[in-house]
Every structure is written in C-alpha cells, then in structure tokens.
Design an enzyme around this catalytic site. Sequence first.
Site: not given
Length: 509
Positions: A362, A358, A281, A299, A276, A288, A360
Amino acid sequence: MRKLTTLEARTTSAGAVDVDVIAVFQDSGKKPIPPRSVYSGAVERLRRGDAFVARHGSTQFVRFGGKGSAESCLLVGFGAAAELTEEKVRSAGGNAWSRLVAEKCKTATIHIDTLFAAKGLPREPGHARLARAFAEGLVLGAYQFLKHKSSAKSGDDGYAGPAKISFLTQEKALKKQLDTELGQVMDIAECVQVTRDWSNEPSNHGTPEFYAAEARKLAKQHGLKITVLTEADAAREKMGLYLGVGQGAEREGRIVVLEYTPKGVKNPKTIAFVGKGITFDSGGISIKPSARMEEMKHDMTGAATVMGATMLAARWGAPNRIVAIMAFTENMPDGKAIQPGNVITARSGKTVEVINTDAEGRLILADVLDYAQDFKPDAVLDVATLTGAVSIALGKQAAGILGNDDQLVESIRRAGEVNGERLWQLPMWDEYFEDLKSDTADMKNSANDGYGGTIRGAMFLKQFIRKGTQWAHVDIAATAWAVGHLSYIPKRGASGLFVRTLAQFATDF
Ligand code: BES
Ligand code: MN
Ligand code: ZN
C-alpha cells in the site's frame, strides 16, 4: 519467448495427424451420445458401454492402431448440452491439453463441429465463442517454467506438448471467424506466458533492474512508449513512501511507465493500470515467518499482470489509451530499513506512520497511484498481491475488487466474468478507516489487529485518490499463485489470472 503451440482453423483435413479430438455429450440419462462422425472405432467403444460416460471434464483416449484419419482419438466429455457454458468449454480445453500431453501427441485436429452438433445447446454464447474458449483452455494449460533447469529446456525428454493444433469445421463462415479468434488466443498465450514467467522468476534474477530491462524489450516489440524511473527520479518526484519501502534493500528500485496510444482514434479515453512490483517481500523489520517465505518472490505479480495485459490490449488494438505503471522494489530488513513507528511523507504530501513494515504494498502503490493521476486518466485500476486476508475472505476462487465507483467496479467484474476470472466486491464504508487513524501522522499503514485486512488495505489506498478520479483496486494475493481448481491453470506457481480481464476491460471501456 518460448515456442508455443500453433493454432489454425481449417475447413479441410490437415492430413496425417496423431489424434482426432471429438466432443461427446450426455443424454438425459447421463449416457454418452455417440458422436455423429466417421470415428466408428470410438463410437463402437462407446456403444459397448465403455468406462467413458462423457461427464463434463472427463477424457478418454482411444487407439485405433492405424485405422481412421488419425492414429488415435481423444473423446472429451461435455456433460449435458443444455448446461454448457463458455467456462465449461474452457475447462474441457484444459483437460484435453493435459491428456494430449500425457499421451505425447505431436499434432491434433479438433473436430470443432462435434461441439455444436449436440441438441439443446444454449443459443448463447454461440459457436465462435465456444470454439475460442476451447482454444483458450488448450493454450493456457500449456505452460512450464524451465528457465532455471540445467538439463532439459522443454520437459524431461524435450517434449512440451503438441506443436500444432488444427480446428476443423465444415462451416466456412465459422472458419473465417476462427482465423481471428485463434489469432487472439495465441496473443493470450504469449502475454500470459510473460506474466507467469515474471511471476515465477526468483528474486535474485528478477530484480527491479531485470524487469525494467525486460519491459524495454517487450515495449519495443509492441510499439509502446517506455519511461524508466530510477530511485533518483523517484526522489525528485518526492515519492517518500515508495523510497521508504526500498530503503533496506541493496538492489535499487525501478518504476516502469508504459504508454499505449490507439491508432486512428480521436480523443481516446485514458486508462491507468498500476501494478505492485515487490520483487521480494521479506516483511522488512516486521519480518515474515520463514515457512513459505520463498513464495514472496511472486509479490510483483500485480506488475506482471499489468505488463501482460498492456501487451495484450495493444495486440488486440484496444481503442483506449493505456498508461501502465509498474512499481518495482524489494522489501528487506537492514540497518537502513524503515522501522515500525517511522513517519514518512507521500508524494501527495500526506504523512504515514509505518506500524508494520510488512504492509509495504500500500505504501508503494500510494505514491504511484498519485503519480498515475497526473496523466489525467478516465479510470485508474491497480492490481496487487496486497493482503493475505483476501484468501481468508474469498479463497482462491475469486479476487477481491474494491473502488470508489460502483459502475467501474461492475464493468471490471463483468470483464472478468466472461473470461472465467472471478472478482467479488468488498465494501469501502468510511468507518473502516477509523482504525487507520494515527496519533502521530495523517494515517497508519496498518491497524495490526488482523481484522478486515483487504478492506483496510483499500481504504489506505483511497486516501491517495483525488476528487473526481474513478478508481478500482484488485487484490490478487490469493489468486496469483498455486491455483488448484482450474484445469487450464498450472497447479503450482504463477497462475497468470486477470491478464485477460484487464485486456478485455481496456478494450471495452
Ligand atoms: N505481499 C503480502 C501479501 C501476500 C500474502 C501476498 C500472501 C501473497 C500471499 C503483503 O505485503 C503483506 O505482507 N500483507 C500483510 C498486511 C498486514 C501486515 C497489514 C498481510 O496480509 O498480512
Ligand atoms: Mn508485506
Ligand atoms: Zn507484499
């Protein structure tokens, strides 16, 4: 790449060095056993009942003022010999490094035989492994991220730790083994440095394009094949979930594909690593809270881990083929960003209702996992800072591992165990998917109720794993950053954990 400490093995003294490092164990009464050595000054201090009791993890610096083979001596406590483990030695290596730095030593000799002189030392893991673990602790502890400091490029006064460390042993056979082992440890230091540097990089510098360019340089240095997919390429590949996540960002995404082919191996097995790489993020429209949002620059640590591990496996000459896929993009809110409730279509053809923008990680992984399976891998392993929930479940002491094949999970867990990188398996019972069922699309990306977050993340990914593919997923959201309990891992910022595990797995598979 920043200049790292040089490690070398010797059977004769390196001549004038700043400090001699010697191991000290405790007897059954928890008193230090004076080391069998020429360091009479240090031994005297121990006999006088000095504060140093050789508890595991403790260190004592002794200045001789010109006497002995070195100016000073560093005593490193190992506790009871019978309780010694590789990880304890690694940990002591981290402590030794900190002390050498605190005392501003420029060179050091590790009298490694003092580590083996103790009575009652366990037979396993053997001298070479113990010496290697000490070296690992030393070099992994040595890390600073100074790239964006304008004045000092290597510490406040230009000092960044000992430039050279010699491992002195009287055993000729061990010296020979150590030449190889210490070479591998230097490889670890350099590859983990890349992972940490990438992970620490602020997202205005660490853009998808930046990582693709860095990967190109590193691939060339390591003889790896590299392909970089732009968003236009991803569109041709119908990666609707990956592109959906990047839709709100100004900066374009990149998917980096590295390939390592072992030399002289007929029909090697293929391992696919998937990482990933969310360079920032923000959460997207499901934004967030601002507290500690700056940490979301890391991230992309799954991708950074895959990069470091692939380089490391290549340096070690792993006998398996590796396809490493790193999916970089930003998650940002904008007029064009995906919105909660939107339905997007994956490369596999499945549709997803985006409940929470959020969740994201996956989404992007689903498309690259599908892409990875086109390479017909014998095993697929994805690494991601996927869920905050994994820190609730396991803390920073272990990463979560889940998968569809218990044997694969176990072999990765074991590769972690021998490297002091803990993985703990969580279940993937079908019932966990119930909450991800959607009225509108084939599935939802989040149930939005906060339960079983890490497992649900993995259950989502599982929907994109084809029949017959062996797959495991490692959630490093807690262990990637600010790990405080390991002496050889920086207390703040990127940890670089699991690079060794992945490289080990790629070597042993
Ligand atoms: N990148 C985060 C997870 C994360 C949290 C990594 C803390 C490192 C430290 C991920 O994209 C995320 O936001 N996950 C959500 C999922 C939820 C919306 C289903 C989470 O964990 O809250
Ligand atoms: Mn997120
Ligand atoms: Zn994320």
